[in-house]
Design a protein around this motif. Structure first.
Motif, short mmCIF file in Angstrom:
data_model
loop_
_atom_site.label_atom_id
_atom_site.label_comp_id
_atom_site.label_asym_id
_atom_site.label_seq_id
_atom_site.Cartn_x
_atom_site.Cartn_y
_atom_site.Cartn_z
N GLN A 1 -7.44 7.15 -2.05
CA GLN A 1 -8.61 6.32 -2.33
C GLN A 1 -9.11 6.48 -3.77
N MET A 2 -8.55 7.45 -4.50
CA MET A 2 -8.96 7.62 -5.89
C MET A 2 -8.41 6.47 -6.72
N PRO A 3 -8.99 6.20 -7.91
CA PRO A 3 -8.51 5.10 -8.75
C PRO A 3 -7.00 5.19 -9.01
N THR A 4 -6.32 4.08 -8.83
CA THR A 4 -4.87 4.08 -8.99
C THR A 4 -4.43 4.32 -10.43
N GLU A 5 -5.37 4.13 -11.38
CA GLU A 5 -5.00 4.37 -12.78
C GLU A 5 -5.05 5.84 -13.18
N ALA B 1 -3.55 17.89 10.33
CA ALA B 1 -4.50 16.78 10.36
C ALA B 1 -5.37 16.74 9.12
N ILE B 2 -5.89 17.88 8.69
CA ILE B 2 -6.76 17.87 7.52
C ILE B 2 -5.95 17.59 6.26
N THR B 3 -4.66 17.91 6.27
CA THR B 3 -3.80 17.54 5.15
C THR B 3 -3.65 16.03 5.07
N VAL B 4 -3.56 15.39 6.23
CA VAL B 4 -3.47 13.92 6.26
C VAL B 4 -4.78 13.30 5.77
N LEU B 5 -5.92 13.85 6.21
CA LEU B 5 -7.20 13.32 5.75
C LEU B 5 -7.35 13.49 4.25
N ALA B 6 -6.94 14.65 3.74
CA ALA B 6 -7.00 14.88 2.29
C ALA B 6 -6.10 13.90 1.56
N GLY B 7 -4.92 13.63 2.16
CA GLY B 7 -4.03 12.64 1.55
C GLY B 7 -4.67 11.27 1.49
N ALA C 1 -10.11 11.60 12.94
CA ALA C 1 -10.66 11.10 11.69
C ALA C 1 -9.57 10.83 10.67
N ALA C 2 -8.56 11.71 10.63
CA ALA C 2 -7.45 11.53 9.68
C ALA C 2 -6.64 10.29 10.02
N SER C 3 -6.39 10.08 11.32
CA SER C 3 -5.60 8.91 11.73
C SER C 3 -6.31 7.62 11.35
N ILE C 4 -7.64 7.58 11.58
CA ILE C 4 -8.39 6.37 11.25
C ILE C 4 -8.41 6.15 9.74
N SER C 5 -8.70 7.19 8.99
CA SER C 5 -8.82 7.05 7.53
C SER C 5 -7.50 6.67 6.89
N PHE C 6 -6.43 7.38 7.25
CA PHE C 6 -5.13 7.08 6.66
C PHE C 6 -4.60 5.74 7.16
N GLY C 7 -4.77 5.48 8.47
CA GLY C 7 -4.28 4.22 9.03
C GLY C 7 -4.94 3.02 8.40
N ARG C 8 -6.26 3.08 8.17
CA ARG C 8 -6.95 1.96 7.53
C ARG C 8 -6.52 1.82 6.08
N GLY C 9 -6.42 2.93 5.39
CA GLY C 9 -6.06 2.86 3.98
C GLY C 9 -4.68 2.32 3.74
N GLU C 10 -3.74 2.66 4.64
CA GLU C 10 -2.35 2.23 4.47
C GLU C 10 -1.97 1.07 5.39
N SER C 11 -2.97 0.50 6.07
CA SER C 11 -2.76 -0.65 6.97
C SER C 11 -1.74 -0.35 8.06
#
Length: 364
Positions: A247-251, A236-242, A313-323
């Motif tokens: 979320q870091m700048p794509t450049e 789970a914490i690996t997913v949150l870290a991912g 927390a990881a599911s919410i963060s990753f799910g929102r970020g990746e839609s």
């Protein structure tokens, strides 16, 4: 007088103000290396509640976590000063030593929540402190385990707490990613991705060792402790870290090279973490119902609360970020399951404290 305050024996020594404290001394002597798992569990539940819009409850838990971190740090320092031999014994015990990684993870979980509260400076300083301790433990523990003479195989001491090595490493990836995003520093972004990658490989390594121990040695009820839930918490914490990396700048050059892999591997580990939950529940049923192991409070119970909160927390963060709405919805439900587990564990902890204060023989 000598009977009331005997001279220190063994590996303990008296420090000012602690020699005659018969109330707290037994607690300090037995202070568990994994005590900061309470900070981890409370901090990540605060994060989950914040992500679901329950700000008031989230803030209350944040300050509970922060206050407990201060108190636990004082207790740890007291133990180091008054009973250094006992502290070193735990550091050299493969079954317990990985519990010290809860200090690293607890600091970074607090830092993550302070960042959401708008205090990135706290995230930075907690991350620096955690990083120094992580470096010491990251190399000190393996050297102690592998280079000391032993009469028994190390593998027989493998247990779920070994996954705290992974958890602490991924907590460093989280902290570095948050600071890299806030400062726009591509070098920190590369370091965050490197830490995430190290944690990923460590999960494979530790998972192999712990599984071998489960398959090759007898499993008694006392062996299948709640720490095996960290098997899931580490994913789970690996997913949150991912999610934080993405979320870091794509450049950032490192993101141009690794974003696809980070996203794919994080989703795979999220699925693996969910797969673990029914099996872990079966372990608990076998331990307490079939083998009738007493279900009393133990520090390891926070190793159940933390993975539940972290998965949410990881599911919410990753799910929102990746839609991915499915992940987000699972995380929103999971927050309340984690909250119920936190409340139940607090009740058991308070009952244990009352038992101790009334003259029980088990320090709370």
């Amino acid at each position: 007088m000598s009977q009331l305050n005997p001279p220190p024996t063994g590996n303990s020594r008296v420090v000012p103000g602690s020699g005659g404290n018969r109330l707290l001394s037994p607690v300090i002597q037995k202070f568990p290396p994994s005590a900061f798992s309470f900070v981890m569990a409370t901090g990540i539940l605060s994060t989950g509640l914040h992500l679901t819009g329950h700000s008031a409850a989230s803030v209350v838990l944040l300050w509970i976590a922060a206050a407990s971190a201060v108190l636990l740090t004082a207790a740890l320092l007291w133990r180091a000063a008054a009973y250094p031999g006992k502290l070193l014994t735990d550091l050299n015990n493969p079954a317990k030593t990985f519990g010290f990684f809860t200090i690293v993870a607890g600091a970074n979980v607090l830092g993550l929540r302070f960042d959401l509260a708008g205090f990135p400076e706290a995230t930075l300083w907690l991350g620096i402190t955690a990083g120094l301790l992580w470096a010491a433990l990251n190399y000190g523990i393996p050297c102690s385990m592998l280079l000391r003479e032993r009469s028994t195989p190390i593998l027989q001491d493998a247990n779920g707490s070994w996954f705290l090595w992974v958890v602490a490493t991924q907590s460093m990836a989280n902290a570095l990613a948050v600071v890299a995003r806030a400062t726009g520093n591509a070098h920190l972004g590369a370091a965050a991705t490197a830490a995430w990658s190290i944690g990923l490989v460590l999960y494979l390594l530790v998972g192999t060792l712990v599984t071998l121990r489960l398959l090759t040695l007898p499993n008694r009820p006392e062996d299948l402790s709640p720490t095996y839930w960290i098997f899931m918490g580490a994913t789970a914490i690996t997913v949150l870290a991912g999610a934080k990396l993405l979320q870091m700048p794509t450049e950032f050059p490192v993101m141009i090279s690794t974003a696809g892999f980070v996203a794919g591997a994080s989703y795979a580990l999220w699925a693996l973490g969910l797969w673990w939950i029914p099996l872990l529940l079966v372990f608990g049923f076998w331990r307490h119902v079939i083998r009738k192991y007493p279900a009393s409070y133990e520090t390891g119970m926070w190793a159940i609360v933390f993975p539940l909160g972290m998965m949410s927390a990881a599911s919410i963060s990753f799910g929102r970020g990746e839609s991915i709405l499915m992940m987000e919805h699972i995380g929103e439900v999971g927050v309340w399951i984690a909250a119920a587990a936190w409340a139940g564990t607090v009740v058991l902890m308070l009952i244990s404290c009352l038992h101790w204060l009334r003259g029980g023989n088990r320090p709370a």
